[in-house]
Design a protein around this motif. Structure first.
Motif, short mmCIF file in Angstrom:
data_model
loop_
_atom_site.label_atom_id
_atom_site.label_comp_id
_atom_site.label_asym_id
_atom_site.label_seq_id
_atom_site.Cartn_x
_atom_site.Cartn_y
_atom_site.Cartn_z
N ARG A 20 0.77 -1.20 0.19
CA ARG A 20 -0.06 -0.07 0.09
C ARG A 20 0.97 1.20 0.01
N LEU A 21 2.00 1.17 0.98
CA LEU A 21 2.81 2.37 0.82
C LEU A 21 3.52 2.48 -0.33
N SER A 22 3.99 1.54 -1.17
CA SER A 22 4.70 1.66 -2.32
C SER A 22 3.83 2.23 -3.47
N ARG A 23 2.38 2.00 -3.35
CA ARG A 23 1.69 2.36 -4.44
C ARG A 23 1.25 3.74 -4.30
N ARG A 24 1.11 4.40 -2.86
CA ARG A 24 0.92 5.62 -2.65
C ARG A 24 2.16 6.66 -2.73
N ILE A 25 3.43 5.96 -2.38
CA ILE A 25 4.61 6.87 -2.93
C ILE A 25 4.73 6.97 -4.35
N SER A 26 4.30 5.74 -5.13
CA SER A 26 4.67 5.98 -6.49
C SER A 26 3.74 6.79 -7.13
N GLU A 27 2.43 7.28 -6.62
CA GLU A 27 1.47 7.99 -7.14
C GLU A 27 1.90 9.49 -6.85
N LYS A 28 3.03 9.62 -6.02
CA LYS A 28 3.52 11.04 -6.11
C LYS A 28 4.25 11.42 -6.92
N GLY A 29 4.90 10.34 -7.75
CA GLY A 29 5.94 10.50 -8.98
C GLY A 29 7.22 11.19 -8.71
N ASN A 30 7.42 11.64 -7.64
CA ASN A 30 9.04 12.53 -7.48
C ASN A 30 9.85 11.47 -6.76
N ILE A 31 9.40 10.35 -6.00
CA ILE A 31 10.27 9.42 -5.34
C ILE A 31 10.02 8.04 -6.05
N LYS A 32 11.05 7.29 -6.17
CA LYS A 32 11.17 6.02 -6.52
C LYS A 32 10.98 5.04 -5.37
N CYS A 33 10.22 3.96 -5.42
CA CYS A 33 10.12 3.14 -4.36
C CYS A 33 10.67 1.58 -4.72
N PHE A 34 11.07 1.12 -3.75
CA PHE A 34 11.44 -0.56 -3.96
C PHE A 34 11.13 -1.51 -2.92
N LEU A 35 10.93 -2.21 -2.86
CA LEU A 35 10.57 -3.49 -1.82
C LEU A 35 11.74 -4.61 -1.66
N THR A 36 11.95 -5.08 -0.68
CA THR A 36 12.97 -6.00 -0.54
C THR A 36 12.25 -7.40 -0.60
N ARG A 37 10.81 -7.55 -0.58
CA ARG A 37 10.18 -8.66 -0.71
C ARG A 37 8.84 -8.23 -1.26
N THR A 38 8.17 -9.22 -2.28
CA THR A 38 6.96 -8.68 -2.73
C THR A 38 5.81 -9.87 -2.57
N GLY A 39 6.52 -11.04 -1.73
CA GLY A 39 5.74 -12.11 -1.51
C GLY A 39 5.91 -12.51 -0.19
N ASP A 40 5.33 -13.66 -0.03
CA ASP A 40 5.50 -14.54 1.28
C ASP A 40 6.90 -15.42 1.26
N TYR A 41 8.06 -14.76 1.23
CA TYR A 41 9.30 -15.61 1.60
C TYR A 41 10.24 -14.96 2.45
N TYR A 42 11.13 -15.76 2.86
CA TYR A 42 11.95 -15.26 3.79
C TYR A 42 13.20 -14.72 3.20
N ILE A 43 13.81 -13.57 3.73
CA ILE A 43 15.01 -12.80 3.08
C ILE A 43 15.89 -12.69 4.61
N PRO A 44 16.87 -13.10 4.53
CA PRO A 44 17.86 -12.74 5.69
C PRO A 44 17.99 -11.62 6.07
N LEU A 45 18.31 -11.13 7.38
CA LEU A 45 18.27 -9.81 7.75
C LEU A 45 19.26 -9.08 6.96
N SER A 46 20.55 -9.84 6.85
CA SER A 46 21.83 -9.16 6.41
C SER A 46 21.71 -8.80 5.07
#
Length: 375
Positions: A187-213
């Motif tokens: 939801r945050l990514s969608r709202r930020i992207s709608e602003k148009g002046n900030i690029k937004c990226f996610l560390t995960r987009t689904g239900d899977y594990y990513i190590p903290l490091s």
């Protein structure tokens, strides 16, 4: 400093014991560029920066290709908070020696914030230049941030906490932290992207594990200006409630902050430890240990401003800003914060967190905090 220059300096230092140094014109009495640079280094260590600058200028006059002298000059200027001059000196050091990691790091640190231009002899502006200057000032006023980070945030990496086999905290009726954090991040990514002046990226987009490091590795690879790790709190006290913002520090600001960090760091047992070779010295790691404290300081300033705006439209009570040693924030090469948006262990807040409308309110409040009230 290349090998040829180094050997030349060694030769000069040996001859220097008898008061002699070599020049292109033969033998002469006096101090060499190496001697002046060494003296400048000692003056910097004694925090006598103004004297160091004069001495180092003489070293550079004698040997303009000494990257060591230019790097020292950058340190001396930085000691007097003359940022523009410091950056100019560090850039010259890097130009002469592209492998100069320290000078590269100092350029990056100093230029994180706007620096004054080098002073040049003033000359009258033409009518066209005056008009351009007025237009430039208007544009800068429109683009300038209203607080918090002293530079524009153009790239944000959102990190939905937990995922996969790591469910995070679980509420009394079974609501899992990993599900809420991912939904909030989307939801945050969608709202930020709608602003148009900030690029937004996610560390995960689904239900899977990513190590903290690996989470901050992703943020570093994207060269983000800000890293935001999203979590849902939990406590043995079922009445604990509210939202809070954290940033990284060596020592926790309170026992509660230490408890939260210990819970979020508990997943480290699943990460594969990095084993260094015996006797291996990581210069980059040593430099980063110095650099990250500056990021943590900037994170604390941003967290305070963020929370001021975040709490204005938040559907939960604000619990303020705290700090602790969060592993997920330690490796970020940019300001970073961790959000605890409500307590899933509180039945009332768990019920609220299940609602899409409440999640939208939280997302809107976070965007408002990130943009400092301009959402």
């Amino acid at each position: 400093m290349n090998r040829r220059h180094f050997l030349k300096y060694i030769a000069r230092s040996i001859l220097g014991t008898s008061g002699l140094w070599l020049s292109s014109r033969g033998m002469a009495w006096g101090k060499s560029a190496f001697d002046y640079a060494l003296e400048g280094q000692n003056l910097i260590a004694a925090k006598r920066f103004a004297e160091a600058i004069e001495v180092l200028k003489e070293a550079i006059r004698l040997d303009s290709k000494s990257d060591w002298a230019h790097g020292l000059l950058g340190r001396a200027y930085h000691g007097l908070d003359q940022k523009a001059e410091a950056v100019a000196a560090f850039r010259e050091a890097v130009r002469l020696n592209p492998a100069d990691t320290y000078s590269r790091m100092m350029i990056e640190i100093i230029t994180q914030k706007p620096i004054p231009r080098l002073k040049r002899p003033a000359r009258p502006l033409s009518p066209l230049e005056k008009a351009a200057k007025v237009e430039e000032e208007v544009m800068l006023n429109q683009l300038s941030p209203e607080g918090g980070l002293a530079y524009q945030v153009k790239r944000v990496v959102l990190d939905p906490g937990h995922g996969g086999f790591d469910s995070g905290a679980i509420g009394p009726t079974g609501l899992k932290e990993k599900e809420v954090t991912l939904d909030l991040a989307l939801r945050l990514s969608r709202r930020i992207s709608e602003k148009g002046n900030i690029k937004c990226f996610l560390t995960r987009t689904g239900d899977y594990y990513i190590p903290l490091s690996e989470r901050t590795v992703i943020a570093n690879q994207y060269q983000a200006d800000l890293f935001v790790s999203i979590h849902i709190n939990a406590n043995e006290n079922p009445k604990a409630h509210g939202c809070e913002t954290y940033y990284c520090s060596e020592r926790a600001s309170s026992k509660e902050a230490a408890r939260v960090a210990a819970f979020e760091n508990a997943v480290l047992k699943y990460d594969e430890p990095f084993k260094k070779r015996p006797g291996y010295i990581d210069i980059e790691e040593i430099l980063f240990n110095f650099e990250r404290r500056l990021y943590w300081e900037e994170s604390g300033k941003f967290a305070g401003t963020f929370q001021d705006y975040f709490q204005q439209t938040l559907p939960f009570k604000s619990r303020g800003v705290h700090s602790a040693n969060f592993f997920v924030l330690r490796r970020a090469k940019m300001p970073s914060i961790l959000l605890e948006t409500g307590f899933v262990s509180n039945r009332d807040e768990e019920a609220k967190l299940k609602k899409a409308s409440v999640r939208e309110e939280i997302a809107a409040a976070v965007v408002r905090g990130l943009l400092h009230g301009r959402a």
